[in-house]
Every structure is written in structure tokens, then in C-alpha cells.
Design a protein around this motif. Structure first.
Motif, PDB file in Angstrom:
ATOM      1  N   GLU A 155      35.088 -13.292  20.134  1.00  0.00           N
ATOM      2  CA  GLU A 155      33.987 -12.349  20.351  1.00  0.00           C
ATOM      3  C   GLU A 155      33.760 -12.115  21.844  1.00  0.00           C
ATOM      4  O   GLU A 155      33.540 -10.980  22.276  1.00  0.00           O
ATOM      5  CB  GLU A 155      32.715 -12.878  19.688  1.00  0.00           C
ATOM      6  N   ARG A 156      33.841 -13.185  22.632  1.00  0.00           N
ATOM      7  CA  ARG A 156      33.672 -13.037  24.079  1.00  0.00           C
ATOM      8  C   ARG A 156      34.805 -12.224  24.681  1.00  0.00           C
ATOM      9  O   ARG A 156      34.605 -11.429  25.614  1.00  0.00           O
ATOM     10  CB  ARG A 156      33.581 -14.417  24.741  1.00  0.00           C
ATOM     11  N   GLN A 157      36.012 -12.422  24.159  1.00  0.00           N
ATOM     12  CA  GLN A 157      37.148 -11.665  24.689  1.00  0.00           C
ATOM     13  C   GLN A 157      36.996 -10.172  24.422  1.00  0.00           C
ATOM     14  O   GLN A 157      37.246  -9.345  25.311  1.00  0.00           O
ATOM     15  CB  GLN A 157      38.457 -12.170  24.081  1.00  0.00           C
ATOM     16  N   ILE A 158      36.602  -9.814  23.228  1.00  0.00           N
ATOM     17  CA  ILE A 158      36.441  -8.400  22.895  1.00  0.00           C
ATOM     18  C   ILE A 158      35.288  -7.785  23.674  1.00  0.00           C
ATOM     19  O   ILE A 158      35.367  -6.626  24.124  1.00  0.00           O
ATOM     20  CB  ILE A 158      36.237  -8.230  21.379  1.00  0.00           C
ATOM     21  N   SER A 159      34.220  -8.538  23.871  1.00  0.00           N
ATOM     22  CA  SER A 159      33.114  -8.039  24.694  1.00  0.00           C
ATOM     23  C   SER A 159      33.574  -7.811  26.124  1.00  0.00           C
ATOM     24  O   SER A 159      33.250  -6.788  26.750  1.00  0.00           O
ATOM     25  CB  SER A 159      31.959  -9.038  24.669  1.00  0.00           C
ATOM     26  N   PHE A 160      34.362  -8.746  26.649  1.00  0.00           N
ATOM     27  CA  PHE A 160      34.918  -8.601  28.000  1.00  0.00           C
ATOM     28  C   PHE A 160      35.814  -7.372  28.088  1.00  0.00           C
ATOM     29  O   PHE A 160      35.716  -6.578  29.031  1.00  0.00           O
ATOM     30  CB  PHE A 160      35.708  -9.848  28.379  1.00  0.00           C
ATOM     31  N   SER A 166      35.865  -4.685  26.204  1.00  0.00           N
ATOM     32  CA  SER A 166      35.083  -3.453  26.061  1.00  0.00           C
ATOM     33  C   SER A 166      34.380  -3.087  27.363  1.00  0.00           C
ATOM     34  O   SER A 166      34.429  -1.926  27.806  1.00  0.00           O
ATOM     35  CB  SER A 166      34.044  -3.618  24.944  1.00  0.00           C
ATOM     36  N   SER A 167      33.730  -4.058  27.978  1.00  0.00           N
ATOM     37  CA  SER A 167      32.994  -3.767  29.208  1.00  0.00           C
ATOM     38  C   SER A 167      33.940  -3.443  30.362  1.00  0.00           C
ATOM     39  O   SER A 167      33.645  -2.578  31.200  1.00  0.00           O
ATOM     40  CB  SER A 167      32.100  -4.957  29.577  1.00  0.00           C
ATOM     41  N   SER A 168      35.103  -4.097  30.408  1.00  0.00           N
ATOM     42  CA  SER A 168      36.065  -3.824  31.478  1.00  0.00           C
ATOM     43  C   SER A 168      36.642  -2.422  31.356  1.00  0.00           C
ATOM     44  O   SER A 168      36.832  -1.720  32.363  1.00  0.00           O
ATOM     45  CB  SER A 168      37.203  -4.853  31.433  1.00  0.00           C
ATOM     46  N   GLU A 173      35.138   0.138  29.809  1.00  0.00           N
ATOM     47  CA  GLU A 173      34.057   1.097  30.068  1.00  0.00           C
ATOM     48  C   GLU A 173      33.812   1.236  31.564  1.00  0.00           C
ATOM     49  O   GLU A 173      33.633   2.348  32.075  1.00  0.00           O
ATOM     50  CB  GLU A 173      32.781   0.644  29.367  1.00  0.00           C
TER      51      GLU A 173
END
Length: 239
Positions: A115-120, A122-124, A126
């Protein structure tokens, strides 16, 4: 014997890279064969410490660097040795994103890391769009796929369930290319306009390509790449 050959080729590769003078070097994983062998780690750093001071080394976590059965312990050891396993850097108008592909194989054993990897990611992505990055280029150890995005699972590629999540994000932000290792041989595929490039090994190739590395050139409207054997360097490639 395998590790000795790998170490010799890594040393040769460092000498060639110092002549090429690239902006940076990316090692797409399996820096060592056994992450619990301190001798191998010491030898790795002895060799790579000879890289030119103005040539940054970017590490990518391979399955041998974290153990084939990824755990919280082995992940913590990797981060202590090499730093972040998911990170990005910007260079000359392009964004380069590094992902720890091992997380996709063992999400239940390392709670919250997927979950942290996908959040990272996505934000990178964007942020790259917001700052107008010329290209988005991703580095992983395991390829996303070898022939096509919907291919079946194997030990060679990121599991399909996780792969499609990552691909959906990369497609949304018009990612230019993904570069990977792991297979110890060269392989080339596409997902729409995105290149999926798998490179052979510096130390112990399994295919027909010799020990070597890939030179990538990034231009405003395109990128070019070429796999070069360690014994195939010509004067035209020298800086």
C-alpha cells in the motif's frame, strides 16, 4: 565460482563506465548473490567505490539483495545498507522512479508495504505531471512482463494482480519506459507506447548476450538505448 566471475565482471564494468562518464549509473538489482554473506557485500562496495566521484550509483532492490523470501528483517537490512528501496530523482527535466518489485511477491509478509509503495508511486507520478517532466522512466528488478501485459504469472515477472495495478498508473501518466533486470538476458516488449526493457547481466548472463550493460540516452522527444558487451566498447562511445 559464480560470484567470483560476477565480481570480476563488475570490476571491469566500473572501469568501462568511468571512461563513458554517464550522468548516473543504475544497477537493477542482485548486487550480491547472498544477502546474508558479508564478504559479498564488502566486495560489492570495494568494487563500486571505484566509480568516479561525479557518477552517482542508483541501487534497485533485487531478490538476492533481500532474500528470495522477503521479510521485514531482510527489507530492513536492505534499507540499512542501500537506503530507500522506493524513491525518485529528477535529472535534466525527466523523472526517474525506482520501485522495489520484491514487495509485489510477498505483500502479506510485509504488512502495509504494498500500500505504501502504490501511494508513493501515485504521488511521484502526479508530481512529475505537475512539474512538467519531459519523460517518466521507471527502474525495477523484476520486469512487469516479458511478452504482453496479460501474460500468466511466473518467477520472472511481477505477479499479474499487482502488475495490472502498477501498469494502470504508469499508463495514466504516459510513462515512457520501464527498465528491469532479473532474467539475466535481454528482452524487449511494449505496452502501448511504453517500452518494457529487460537487460542481461553484468556478471553472469543466461542468454546469448555477453556480460555488459545498457547505455540509455534521453532526448526531448524520445529515448534511445543499446546493450553493450564489456568487450565490445568502441572509441566512439568514449567521452
Amino acid at each position: 565460482v559464480l560470484w567470483a566471475k560476477d565480481a570480476l565482471e563488475k570490476g571491469k564494468a566500473i572501469n568501462v563506465v568511468n571512461q563513458l562518464c554517464p550522468d548516473f549509473v543504475v544497477m537493477c538489482g542482485d548486487m550480491v548473490n547472498d544477502f546474508d554473506d558479508q564478504t559479498q557485500l564488502d566486495e560489492l562496495f570495494r568494487i563500486t567505490d571505484n566509480l568516479g566521484e561525479d557518477i552517482p550509483m542508483k541501487w534497485v532492490a533485487g531478490n538476492h539483495d533481500v532474500g528470495n523470501d522477503l521479510t521485514c528483517r531482510s527489507l530492513a537490512i536492505y534499507r540499512d545498507r542501500f537506503g530507500k528501496d522506493n524513491y525518485f530523482f529528477d535529472h535534466k527535466g525527466s523523472r526517474f522512479i525506482v520501485l522495489n518489485s520484491n514487495i509485489s511477491f510477498y505483500p502479506s509478509k510485509i504488512s502495509g508495504e504494498w500500500e505504501r509503495q502504490i501511494s508513493f508511486l501515485s504521488s511521484s507520478l502526479e508530481q512529475a505531471r505537475e512539474i512538467g517532466s519531459m519523460h517518466i522512466i521507471v527502474f525495477t528488478h523484476h520486469p512487469l512482463f516479458l511478452q504482453h501485459p496479460d501474460e500468466e504469472d511466473s518467477s520472472l515477472v511481477i505477479p499479474k494482480e499487482k502488475r495490472l495495478v502498477i501498469l494502470d498508473l504508469l499508463r495514466s501518466y504516459n510513462t515512457t519506459a520501464v527498465f528491469a533486470g532479473h532474467w539475466h538476458r535481454n528482452n524487449y516488449a511494449y505496452d502501448r507506447n511504453m517500452m518494457m526493457v529487460t537487460s542481461a547481466s553484468v556478471g553472469y548472463p543466461f542468454g546469448y548476450d555477453p556480460s555488459g550493460f545498457r547505455i540509455v540516452k534521453v532526448f526531448q522527444d524520445s529515448i534511445e538505448h543499446q546493450y553493450i558487451g564489456l568487450d565490445e566498447m568502441g572509441d566512439a562511445l568514449m567521452c
